[in-house]
Scaffold this active site. Structure first.
Site, PDB file in Angstrom:
ATOM      1  N   CYS A  11       0.863  -1.182   0.000  1.00 34.02           N
ATOM      2  CA  CYS A  11       0.000   0.000   0.000  1.00 34.02           C
ATOM      3  C   CYS A  11       0.896   1.227   0.000  1.00 34.02           C
ATOM      4  O   CYS A  11       1.884   1.272   0.749  1.00 34.02           O
ATOM      5  CB  CYS A  11      -0.878  -0.014   1.249  1.00 34.02           C
ATOM      6  SG  CYS A  11      -2.001   1.397   1.356  1.00 34.02           S
ATOM      7  N   HIS A  38      -9.097  -3.998  -1.726  1.00 33.89           N
ATOM      8  CA  HIS A  38      -8.116  -3.209  -0.965  1.00 33.89           C
ATOM      9  C   HIS A  38      -8.485  -1.725  -0.994  1.00 33.89           C
ATOM     10  O   HIS A  38      -8.528  -1.069   0.061  1.00 33.89           O
ATOM     11  CB  HIS A  38      -6.718  -3.448  -1.566  1.00 33.89           C
ATOM     12  CG  HIS A  38      -5.634  -2.606  -0.977  1.00 33.89           C
ATOM     13  ND1 HIS A  38      -4.582  -3.143  -0.262  1.00 33.89           N
ATOM     14  CD2 HIS A  38      -5.424  -1.259  -0.995  1.00 33.89           C
ATOM     15  CE1 HIS A  38      -3.790  -2.143   0.138  1.00 33.89           C
ATOM     16  NE2 HIS A  38      -4.271  -1.006  -0.294  1.00 33.89           N
ATOM     17  N   GLU A  39      -8.777  -1.210  -2.195  1.00 33.73           N
ATOM     18  CA  GLU A  39      -9.099   0.223  -2.313  1.00 33.73           C
ATOM     19  C   GLU A  39     -10.455   0.520  -1.673  1.00 33.73           C
ATOM     20  O   GLU A  39     -10.638   1.576  -1.049  1.00 33.73           O
ATOM     21  CB  GLU A  39      -9.097   0.664  -3.779  1.00 33.73           C
ATOM     22  CG  GLU A  39      -7.784   0.443  -4.524  1.00 33.73           C
ATOM     23  CD  GLU A  39      -6.583   1.082  -3.872  1.00 33.73           C
ATOM     24  OE1 GLU A  39      -6.743   2.052  -3.118  1.00 33.73           O
ATOM     25  OE2 GLU A  39      -5.465   0.587  -4.105  1.00 33.73           O
ATOM     26  N   HIS A  55     -10.080   1.188   1.896  1.00 35.58           N
ATOM     27  CA  HIS A  55      -9.621   2.549   2.232  1.00 35.58           C
ATOM     28  C   HIS A  55     -10.810   3.485   2.461  1.00 35.58           C
ATOM     29  O   HIS A  55     -10.743   4.395   3.287  1.00 35.58           O
ATOM     30  CB  HIS A  55      -8.767   3.122   1.099  1.00 35.58           C
ATOM     31  CG  HIS A  55      -7.318   2.721   1.147  1.00 35.58           C
ATOM     32  ND1 HIS A  55      -6.494   3.065   2.187  1.00 35.58           N
ATOM     33  CD2 HIS A  55      -6.545   2.026   0.278  1.00 35.58           C
ATOM     34  CE1 HIS A  55      -5.271   2.597   1.948  1.00 35.58           C
ATOM     35  NE2 HIS A  55      -5.279   1.953   0.787  1.00 35.58           N
TER      36      HIS A  55
HETATM   37 NI    NI Z   1      -3.652   0.995  -0.107  1.00 33.40          NI
END
Ligand code: NI
Length: 175
Positions: free
Chosen positions: A101, A143-144, A147
């Protein structure tokens, strides 16, 4: 038009749920997305989320190409803009793989993700779309998407022995 500073793990802004976008097709949104593209490409990210450049809005982008940070990935995708996303797993199957990341520089961790998902989202013009994603693209979107919920991948690592500095993990034969 600008490479922005990346907010790193530890900053409170990365732990807050982001706000939905309500205004589409605006010069401000276009400029923000252009900055995200410039920043992602500059740092060789596979994706980047708006909170990583200090903007608490539900926006991320990703682009899968030959990437020095992910030399084993062979899956390619053109640049995608993902706003106000929702996804659901299309199979219960999950896979473990190494993630990094831009907000956690120099480190990698082994994370389990769904292998096949359906994504619904808006683009920057306010067009709604749906797509199916598998493999690395499905991983990047999860993953995004995390966030935007204030979740960083180290929080998803089930065994912290599989978390560390990338150069040490390479010596160990991982990553
Ligand atoms: Ni990330």
């Amino acid at each position: 038009m600008a490479v922005r500073d990346i907010v790193r793990m530890g900053a409170i802004g990365l732990l807050k749920p982001a706000q939905p976008v309500t205004q589409f097709n605006t010069p401000e949104l276009d400029a923000l997305i252009q900055d995200m593209v410039d920043t992602m490409r500059h740092y060789h990210g596979a994706g980047i989320a708006a909170p990583q450049i200090g903007v608490s809005q539900q926006i991320f982008i990703y682009e899968l190409a030959d990437n020095p940070r992910y030399p084993n990935n062979t899956q390619h995708s053109s640049l995608k803009v993902v706003i106000n996303p929702e996804y659901r797993a299309l199979s219960t199957q999950q896979d473990e793989d190494w993630e990094g990341c831009l907000s956690v520089p120099g480190m990698r961790g082994l994370v389990s993700r769904f292998t096949h998902i359906a994504l619904t989202a808006y683009d920057q013009y306010g067009e709604h779309y749906e797509c199916e994603l598998k493999g690395f693209a499905a991983r990047v979107v999860q993953h995004e998407g995390d966030h935007l919920q204030g979740i960083l991948y180290p929080m998803r690592i089930s065994d912290l022995r599989h978390f560390g500095f990338e150069d040490e993990l390479i010596k160990r034969g991982n990553v």
